[in-house]
Design a protein around this motif. Structure first.
Motif, PDB file in Angstrom:
ATOM      1  N   ARG A 269       8.980 -15.072   5.932  1.00  0.00           N
ATOM      2  CA  ARG A 269       9.781 -13.860   6.130  1.00  0.00           C
ATOM      3  C   ARG A 269      10.062 -13.187   4.795  1.00  0.00           C
ATOM      4  O   ARG A 269       9.842 -11.974   4.635  1.00  0.00           O
ATOM      5  N   ARG A 270      10.521 -13.970   3.826  1.00  0.00           N
ATOM      6  CA  ARG A 270      10.869 -13.381   2.535  1.00  0.00           C
ATOM      7  C   ARG A 270       9.616 -12.937   1.787  1.00  0.00           C
ATOM      8  O   ARG A 270       9.626 -11.865   1.146  1.00  0.00           O
ATOM      9  N   ARG A 271       8.541 -13.701   1.857  1.00  0.00           N
ATOM     10  CA  ARG A 271       7.287 -13.266   1.216  1.00  0.00           C
ATOM     11  C   ARG A 271       6.805 -11.948   1.831  1.00  0.00           C
ATOM     12  O   ARG A 271       6.299 -11.077   1.129  1.00  0.00           O
ATOM     13  N   GLY A 272       6.961 -11.804   3.127  1.00  0.00           N
ATOM     14  CA  GLY A 272       6.561 -10.566   3.783  1.00  0.00           C
ATOM     15  C   GLY A 272       7.397  -9.391   3.311  1.00  0.00           C
ATOM     16  O   GLY A 272       6.862  -8.299   3.035  1.00  0.00           O
ATOM     17  N   GLU A 273       8.698  -9.574   3.206  1.00  0.00           N
ATOM     18  CA  GLU A 273       9.568  -8.509   2.724  1.00  0.00           C
ATOM     19  C   GLU A 273       9.197  -8.079   1.311  1.00  0.00           C
ATOM     20  O   GLU A 273       9.142  -6.882   0.989  1.00  0.00           O
ATOM     21  N   ILE A 274       8.936  -9.057   0.464  1.00  0.00           N
ATOM     22  CA  ILE A 274       8.572  -8.769  -0.927  1.00  0.00           C
ATOM     23  C   ILE A 274       7.248  -8.020  -0.980  1.00  0.00           C
ATOM     24  O   ILE A 274       7.089  -7.051  -1.735  1.00  0.00           O
ATOM     25  N   THR A 275       6.293  -8.454  -0.174  1.00  0.00           N
ATOM     26  CA  THR A 275       4.977  -7.811  -0.165  1.00  0.00           C
ATOM     27  C   THR A 275       5.071  -6.379   0.351  1.00  0.00           C
ATOM     28  O   THR A 275       4.459  -5.461  -0.217  1.00  0.00           O
ATOM     29  N   PHE A 276       5.833  -6.156   1.411  1.00  0.00           N
ATOM     30  CA  PHE A 276       5.979  -4.803   1.949  1.00  0.00           C
ATOM     31  C   PHE A 276       6.646  -3.886   0.929  1.00  0.00           C
ATOM     32  O   PHE A 276       6.216  -2.737   0.730  1.00  0.00           O
ATOM     33  N   ASP A 277       7.675  -4.378   0.280  1.00  0.00           N
ATOM     34  CA  ASP A 277       8.343  -3.568  -0.737  1.00  0.00           C
ATOM     35  C   ASP A 277       7.372  -3.193  -1.852  1.00  0.00           C
ATOM     36  O   ASP A 277       7.330  -2.039  -2.296  1.00  0.00           O
ATOM     37  N   HIS A 278       6.573  -4.146  -2.268  1.00  0.00           N
ATOM     38  CA  HIS A 278       5.613  -3.908  -3.357  1.00  0.00           C
ATOM     39  C   HIS A 278       4.517  -2.943  -2.925  1.00  0.00           C
ATOM     40  O   HIS A 278       4.078  -2.088  -3.711  1.00  0.00           O
ATOM     41  N   MET A 279       4.065  -3.055  -1.691  1.00  0.00           N
ATOM     42  CA  MET A 279       2.934  -2.254  -1.225  1.00  0.00           C
ATOM     43  C   MET A 279       3.362  -0.877  -0.720  1.00  0.00           C
ATOM     44  O   MET A 279       2.659   0.109  -0.916  1.00  0.00           O
ATOM     45  N   HIS A 280       4.503  -0.786  -0.079  1.00  0.00           N
ATOM     46  CA  HIS A 280       4.909   0.472   0.559  1.00  0.00           C
ATOM     47  C   HIS A 280       5.831   1.311  -0.314  1.00  0.00           C
ATOM     48  O   HIS A 280       5.734   2.536  -0.323  1.00  0.00           O
ATOM     49  N   ASN A 281       6.705   0.671  -1.035  1.00  0.00           N
ATOM     50  CA  ASN A 281       7.760   1.397  -1.735  1.00  0.00           C
ATOM     51  C   ASN A 281       7.439   1.696  -3.196  1.00  0.00           C
ATOM     52  O   ASN A 281       8.275   2.243  -3.906  1.00  0.00           O
ATOM     53  N   ARG A 282       6.239   1.330  -3.636  1.00  0.00           N
ATOM     54  CA  ARG A 282       5.879   1.560  -5.040  1.00  0.00           C
ATOM     55  C   ARG A 282       4.535   2.287  -5.128  1.00  0.00           C
ATOM     56  O   ARG A 282       3.669   1.913  -5.908  1.00  0.00           O
ATOM     57  N   GLY A 283       4.399   3.300  -4.326  1.00  0.00           N
ATOM     58  CA  GLY A 283       3.148   4.044  -4.261  1.00  0.00           C
ATOM     59  C   GLY A 283       2.501   3.859  -2.900  1.00  0.00           C
ATOM     60  O   GLY A 283       2.851   2.946  -2.142  1.00  0.00           O
ATOM     61  N   THR A 284       1.559   4.729  -2.572  1.00  0.00           N
ATOM     62  CA  THR A 284       0.901   4.696  -1.272  1.00  0.00           C
ATOM     63  C   THR A 284      -0.545   4.270  -1.442  1.00  0.00           C
ATOM     64  O   THR A 284      -1.327   4.947  -2.126  1.00  0.00           O
ATOM     65  N   TYR A 285      -0.905   3.138  -0.835  1.00  0.00           N
ATOM     66  CA  TYR A 285      -2.260   2.620  -0.970  1.00  0.00           C
ATOM     67  C   TYR A 285      -3.263   3.630  -0.424  1.00  0.00           C
ATOM     68  O   TYR A 285      -3.112   4.149   0.678  1.00  0.00           O
ATOM     69  N   GLY A 286      -4.282   3.916  -1.233  1.00  0.00           N
ATOM     70  CA  GLY A 286      -5.314   4.848  -0.829  1.00  0.00           C
ATOM     71  C   GLY A 286      -4.966   6.295  -1.073  1.00  0.00           C
ATOM     72  O   GLY A 286      -5.797   7.178  -0.825  1.00  0.00           O
ATOM     73  N   VAL A 287      -3.754   6.561  -1.568  1.00  0.00           N
ATOM     74  CA  VAL A 287      -3.330   7.927  -1.866  1.00  0.00           C
ATOM     75  C   VAL A 287      -2.904   8.048  -3.327  1.00  0.00           C
ATOM     76  O   VAL A 287      -3.398   8.894  -4.065  1.00  0.00           O
ATOM     77  N   THR A 288      -1.984   7.182  -3.745  1.00  0.00           N
ATOM     78  CA  THR A 288      -1.531   7.211  -5.136  1.00  0.00           C
ATOM     79  C   THR A 288      -1.784   5.900  -5.874  1.00  0.00           C
ATOM     80  O   THR A 288      -1.529   5.812  -7.067  1.00  0.00           O
ATOM     81  N   ARG A 289      -2.258   4.884  -5.161  1.00  0.00           N
ATOM     82  CA  ARG A 289      -2.576   3.618  -5.834  1.00  0.00           C
ATOM     83  C   ARG A 289      -3.829   3.018  -5.217  1.00  0.00           C
ATOM     84  O   ARG A 289      -4.040   3.085  -4.007  1.00  0.00           O
ATOM     85  N   PHE A 290      -4.631   2.421  -6.106  1.00  0.00           N
ATOM     86  CA  PHE A 290      -5.935   1.904  -5.691  1.00  0.00           C
ATOM     87  C   PHE A 290      -6.218   0.548  -6.338  1.00  0.00           C
ATOM     88  O   PHE A 290      -7.363   0.128  -6.424  1.00  0.00           O
ATOM     89  N   ASP A 291      -5.165  -0.130  -6.818  1.00  0.00           N
ATOM     90  CA  ASP A 291      -5.339  -1.399  -7.517  1.00  0.00           C
ATOM     91  C   ASP A 291      -5.977  -2.435  -6.598  1.00  0.00           C
ATOM     92  O   ASP A 291      -5.705  -2.489  -5.402  1.00  0.00           O
ATOM     93  N   SER A 292      -6.810  -3.266  -7.197  1.00  0.00           N
ATOM     94  CA  SER A 292      -7.597  -4.202  -6.404  1.00  0.00           C
ATOM     95  C   SER A 292      -6.729  -5.193  -5.640  1.00  0.00           C
ATOM     96  O   SER A 292      -6.971  -5.461  -4.459  1.00  0.00           O
ATOM     97  N   HIS A 293      -5.735  -5.767  -6.293  1.00  0.00           N
ATOM     98  CA  HIS A 293      -4.935  -6.787  -5.627  1.00  0.00           C
ATOM     99  C   HIS A 293      -4.223  -6.236  -4.396  1.00  0.00           C
ATOM    100  O   HIS A 293      -3.964  -6.972  -3.446  1.00  0.00           O
ATOM    101  N   ALA A 294      -3.919  -4.939  -4.420  1.00  0.00           N
ATOM    102  CA  ALA A 294      -3.308  -4.333  -3.240  1.00  0.00           C
ATOM    103  C   ALA A 294      -4.233  -4.426  -2.037  1.00  0.00           C
ATOM    104  O   ALA A 294      -3.777  -4.528  -0.890  1.00  0.00           O
ATOM    105  N   GLY A 295      -5.548  -4.414  -2.292  1.00  0.00           N
ATOM    106  CA  GLY A 295      -6.516  -4.541  -1.216  1.00  0.00           C
ATOM    107  C   GLY A 295      -6.494  -5.902  -0.550  1.00  0.00           C
ATOM    108  O   GLY A 295      -6.993  -6.066   0.572  1.00  0.00           O
TER     109      GLY A 295
END
Length: 433
Positions: A269-295
């Motif tokens: 649960r906590r790992r999921g929250e941390i991952t969502f915050d990192h992926m959603h709240n710090r740029g938009t994947y495929g729009v403003t961020r393209f870093d490999s690890h995000a993939g």
């Protein structure tokens, strides 16, 4: 009019569909780069450039992307996005008769279609008996190989210590690497061992394997998600937990004690929250961020949400955001032709990771992303860029002839060939054996 700058590079101008384009998947995903324009956003799709004959209008969008649930009729369309009462320049696109129709339902439908029992990722509970019967027949050779590895793992410890904090890489990179590398490989191997043991349990019904897998996942679930393995401090250690971890937990779910399961659920649960915050709240994947690890992280978060949906209230929210990302925006390093801009080595890693989600969605929810043209194109691209006899393939790092790279390439092409239904590259795959 909202001002935008056109650019040929999709990471600079990520608008989709591109102007005057012909998307090969119907419906296409819509995406735009909002700049300083604040959410909520709107989307308008019409049959005319004046945007009067509207066929789709979506308002109140929190993110600058949208994947319709229904396909468009063949023909030409114009689209624009809006924010704060203003709108962007309209782009046009054409849906051809040859476009692949792939309608992706809402994430709530995914969750409704998933079985409430475990396992639910790649195999359902009602299919386990058939799998176990097959190890005496069609899968006898495969079971013998799996059993030998699993038996070896039974003799190993099933506890893993929490890793130390990393030294400052800016001050002493050598000290950083000496600490970082063992954490990466030992934690990966530990959870991969749990996956092998869990698969051996599914195949055989031998509870020794299930108990060992449960002990491993309980042990690593005692790590502090906010500590030395926090995503922002050591993302590789964080990903070691959730890479194969969700699948392992799913496969041995009923074999945990209540106390163990509570520890595991809280960890994920906590790992999921941390991952969502990192992926959603710090740029938009495929729009403003393209870093490999995000993939990677978008896939791991989706699988985590699917396995733990009943125990994590935010799971549906995560999947609703991931739906256009994973089913439309991805891949951000390739197009429908399948060629991967980072080269074949990185492509193998990240496309293989994506197969984890694509297969889970296909098996568990009846949504077949392998029908997208990219998949067949990628397998064919690998056939031409990666001939079996090559000694050095170039085009990116890790280009040496390593056995794991060669076998991984063959496994990926074989999986795509099967899942996409192409059935045209078996001879190529066989040359790697």
């Amino acid at each position: 009019m909202i001002e935008e700058t056109r650019h040929p590079h999709p990471h600079i101008d990520p608008r989709r569909p591109r102007d005057l384009s012909s998307p090969q998947t119907n419906p296409p995903v819509f995406a735009w780069k909002p700049g300083d324009a604040p959410a909520p956003f709107g989307l308008i799709v019409a049959r005319d450039e004046a945007l009067r004959d509207v066929v789709l209008q979506a308002d109140g969008l929190a993110d600058p992307m949208f994947l319709p649930e229904r396909a468009f009729d063949a023909g030409r369309y114009w689209w624009t996005w809006t924010a704060g009462g203003d709108q962007a320049e309209p782009f046009s696109f054409e849906i051809g008769l040859d476009a692949v129709t792939l309608e992706v339902p809402s994430a709530q439908v995914w969750l409704d279609r998933l079985t409430l029992a475990h396992p639910r990722i790649n195999i359902r509970k009602e299919q386990v008996a058939e799998l176990r019967a097959s190890i005496a027949g069609a899968r006898a050779d495969g079971w013998a190989q799996l059993k030998a590895v699993a038996d070896g793992l039974l003799a190993e410890p099933h506890e893993i210590d929490e890793p130390p904090f990393l030294p400052d890489r800016q001050k002493d990179y050598d000290a950083f690497f000496r600490t970082w590398a063992p954490i990466l490989w030992s934690s990966r191997r530990f959870v991969k061992g749990a996956e092998i043991l869990a698969l051996a349990w599914l195949a055989s019904g031998d509870r020794r394997y299930a108990r060992a897998a449960c002990e491993r996942m309980t042990s690593i679930s005692r790590w502090d998600p906010e500590g030395s393995s926090h995503l922002s401090h050591n993302d590789e250690a964080h990903m070691s937990v959730i890479w194969d971890g969700s699948k392992v937990v799913d496969w041995v779910w009923d074999e945990f004690t209540d106390e163990e399961l509570a520890v595991v659920i809280e960890q994920f649960r906590r790992r999921g929250e941390i991952t969502f915050d990192h992926m959603h709240n710090r740029g938009t994947y495929g729009v403003t961020r393209f870093d490999s690890h995000a993939g990677r992280e978008i896939v791991f978060l989706a699988l985590l949400a699917m396995v733990f949906q009943e125990h994590i209230p935010q799971a549906r929210e995560w999947l609703e955001w991931l739906r256009p990302v994973l089913c439309g925006i991805w891949p951000v390093w390739a197009g429908d032709d399948g060629a991967w801009a980072e080269g074949p080595s990185y492509g193998a890693a990240y496309v293989t990771i994506m197969t984890m989600f694509a297969t889970a969605l296909k098996r568990g929810c009846g949504v077949d992303l392998y029908r997208r043209p990219f998949w067949r194109g990628h397998a064919q691209w690998r056939q031409w860029i990666f001939p079996p006899w090559v000694e050095w393939m170039g085009f990116g790092d890790h280009s040496e002839r390593w056995r794991g790279t060669w076998l991984g390439n063959a496994a990926l092409v074989g999986r795509i060939d099967r899942e996409s239904g192409a059935r045209e590259l078996s001879d190529y795959v066989a040359e790697f054996e």
